[in-house]
Motif scaffolding. Structure first.
Motif, PDB file in Angstrom:
ATOM      1  N   LYS A 297       0.872  -1.408  -0.010  1.00  0.00           N
ATOM      2  CA  LYS A 297       0.021  -0.065  -0.010  1.00  0.00           C
ATOM      3  C   LYS A 297       0.942   1.275   0.246  1.00  0.00           C
ATOM      4  CE  LYS A 297      -3.796  -2.234   2.336  1.00  0.00           C
ATOM      5  NZ  LYS A 297      -4.679  -2.138   3.564  1.00  0.00           N
ATOM      6  N   PHE A 298       2.345   1.040   0.267  1.00  0.00           N
ATOM      7  CA  PHE A 298       3.086   2.185   0.219  1.00  0.00           C
ATOM      8  C   PHE A 298       3.163   2.821  -1.143  1.00  0.00           C
ATOM      9  CE2 PHE A 298       5.604   1.314   4.200  1.00  0.00           C
ATOM     10  CZ  PHE A 298       4.735   0.975   5.044  1.00  0.00           C
ATOM     11  N   PRO A 299       3.377   4.010  -1.350  1.00  0.00           N
ATOM     12  CA  PRO A 299       3.483   4.453  -2.597  1.00  0.00           C
ATOM     13  C   PRO A 299       4.947   3.867  -3.131  1.00  0.00           C
ATOM     14  CG  PRO A 299       3.329   6.370  -1.364  1.00  0.00           C
ATOM     15  CD  PRO A 299       3.276   5.340  -0.417  1.00  0.00           C
ATOM     16  N   ILE A 300       5.054   3.686  -4.419  1.00  0.00           N
ATOM     17  CA  ILE A 300       6.223   2.817  -4.810  1.00  0.00           C
ATOM     18  C   ILE A 300       7.848   3.141  -4.462  1.00  0.00           C
ATOM     19  CG2 ILE A 300       6.164   4.338  -7.017  1.00  0.00           C
ATOM     20  CD1 ILE A 300       6.810   0.259  -6.903  1.00  0.00           C
ATOM     21  N   ALA A 301       7.813   4.320  -4.472  1.00  0.00           N
ATOM     22  CA  ALA A 301       9.135   4.762  -4.025  1.00  0.00           C
ATOM     23  C   ALA A 301       9.495   4.445  -2.705  1.00  0.00           C
ATOM     24  CB  ALA A 301       9.370   6.366  -4.120  1.00  0.00           C
TER      25      ALA A 301
END
Length: 417
Positions: free
Chosen positions: A75-79
């Motif tokens: 669920k984290f942003p890709i970076a």
């Protein structure tokens, strides 16, 4: 199911199928080639069955936890996700779970968070390691092809507990790959830079996921490798026996020191207290009917020695008569009874250990004895121990199946019928 999920499903199935068939094509000269697809389907089925068992019957467990935690990580942003997976230092109190969660998240990333596709990938990795080992062994000893296949490809409990999204799938797969590399070097003196890289990476990953398995397996492999190298050196072979024994003592001492420095809990000054604390915690919180019952050590430290014998027997043969309240426990009981019978029927056989495989066999025996004893002593719960058996049981089974009198008589009877 939306079009994107269908596309991801089809794409991953094509990748899995294509990779599996590619490996099959490379087995043209393998004595075990005909076993490839039956063993592969059995392994994948075990992984899917494990998922069904834990999601729809137990509704909890390690595989469920890894899956849910990995989904949360995605669920984290890709970076931020890539930073967390590859660069963030793992807190000490999460070292037993977070590495596996990170590995699982990578497979969920490429499968669209599809548990069943991810579990096939894990099972496929474990299977490839197992088949590589059987392939290498069958090339040297074609007569033991079925013995190796039964032990490493078709033994139900080993295949079940080393499939799916579990640490055992990854670590057992690594153990099998490294065992195959050792066989390849031991008999043919063949090793390449990729295998060295895989060995180093696999050894590191074993330490991260199951340091106590690595602490036994890696030193045994290194000792066998070095002794094999020494046996093929004319200078060492022609040296005086006293120098050989002194060198062996130094090698073993060096390996023990190396193993004790692999991880904080393996330090020689701490390892017994760590093992004992883990044992007492399990005995205090677990179901007594599913435990190994040890003798009281409070009166004398010498009681450790009979308890180690109890642990060894329990690791190799127990439980023979568990609480048979489920299908898994019934099959486990049948398996253990069969192993016990096969062990006793193997005692009267006559096997001559040749000089060319002496070191390899002795190394295997030492690995089985140490790991079966320590895992059983430290983890006296039969439920957990059944999973841990995957690391030594197939080796033990192969040893007792080779030229077994009962197996030979059964083969003769089948041929007669």
């Amino acid at each position: 199911m939306n079009p994107h999920a269908i596309f991801v499903l089809i794409l991953n199935l094509l990748v899995i199928g294509g990779f599996s068939y590619f490996i099959y094509l490379r087995l043209n000269n393998s004595p075990a080639r005909k076993l490839y697809f039956p063993a592969l389907f059995f392994k994948v089925a075990c992984g899917l069955a494990l998922g069904l068992l834990y999601f729809y019957y137990y509704q909890k467990g390690d595989t469920v936890f890894y899956f849910n935690a990995a989904k949360d990580l995605l669920k984290f942003p890709i970076a931020d996700y890539l930073q967390e997976v590859f660069f963030t230092k793992i807190p000490y109190n999460q070292r037993s779970t977070l590495p596996m969660v990170k590995i699982t998240s990578l497979f969920l990333w490429v499968t669209g968070s599809n548990y069943w596709l991810a579990t096939i990938y894990f099972s496929l990795f474990s299977f490839c390691g197992c088949f590589y080992f059987v392939h290498q062994l069958a090339k040297k000893y074609p007569e033991f092809k079925m013995t190796a296949a039964i032990s490493f490809l078709f033994y139900p409990s080993v295949m079940f507990w080393s499939s799916g999204i579990l640490k055992e799938s990854v670590v057992f797969g690594i153990v099998m790959f490294l065992s195959g590399f050792l066989i390849r070097y031991y008999f043919w003196r063949k090793i390449n830079i990729w295998q060295v890289f895989i060995f180093m990476t696999g050894g590191w990953l074993m330490l991260v996921l199951k340091y106590y398995i690595a602490a036994v397996f890696l030193p045994v492999v290194v000792v066998v490798f070095l002794l094999s190298f020494a046996n093929n050196s004319d200078k060492i072979k022609n040296s005086k026996p006293v120098y050989k024994y002194f060198g062996l003592v130094l090698l073993v001492a060096g390996v023990v020191i190396w193993a004790s420095n692999m991880q904080y809990n393996l330090d020689i000054t701490r390892i017994f207290s760590v093992v004992k604390d883990n044992q007492q915690q399990i005995l205090a919180t677990g179901n007594p009917e599913n435990m190994i019952h040890f003798l009281d050590e409070s009166q004398s430290i010498l009681m450790v020695f009979p308890n180690l014998i109890i642990a060894l027997f329990s690791g190799l043969f127990g439980p023979v008569f568990p609480q048979m309240t489920s299908f898994l426990q019934v099959t486990l009981c049948i398996e253990n009874l069969m192993v016990l019978v096969l062990f006793f029927t193997s005692l009267n056989r006559k096997i001559k250990v040749s000089d060319d495989n002496r070191v390899l066999i002795y190394g295997g025996v030492i690995y089985i004895l140490i790991l079966a004893t320590l895992l059983s002593y430290a983890t006296p719960d039969f439920g957990t121990l059944t999973r841990y058996k995957v690391y030594f049981m197939p080796y033990f089974l192969m040893f007792i199946l080779c030229k077994n009198l009962l197996v030979s008589k059964l083969k003769s009877l089948i041929k007669f019928l």
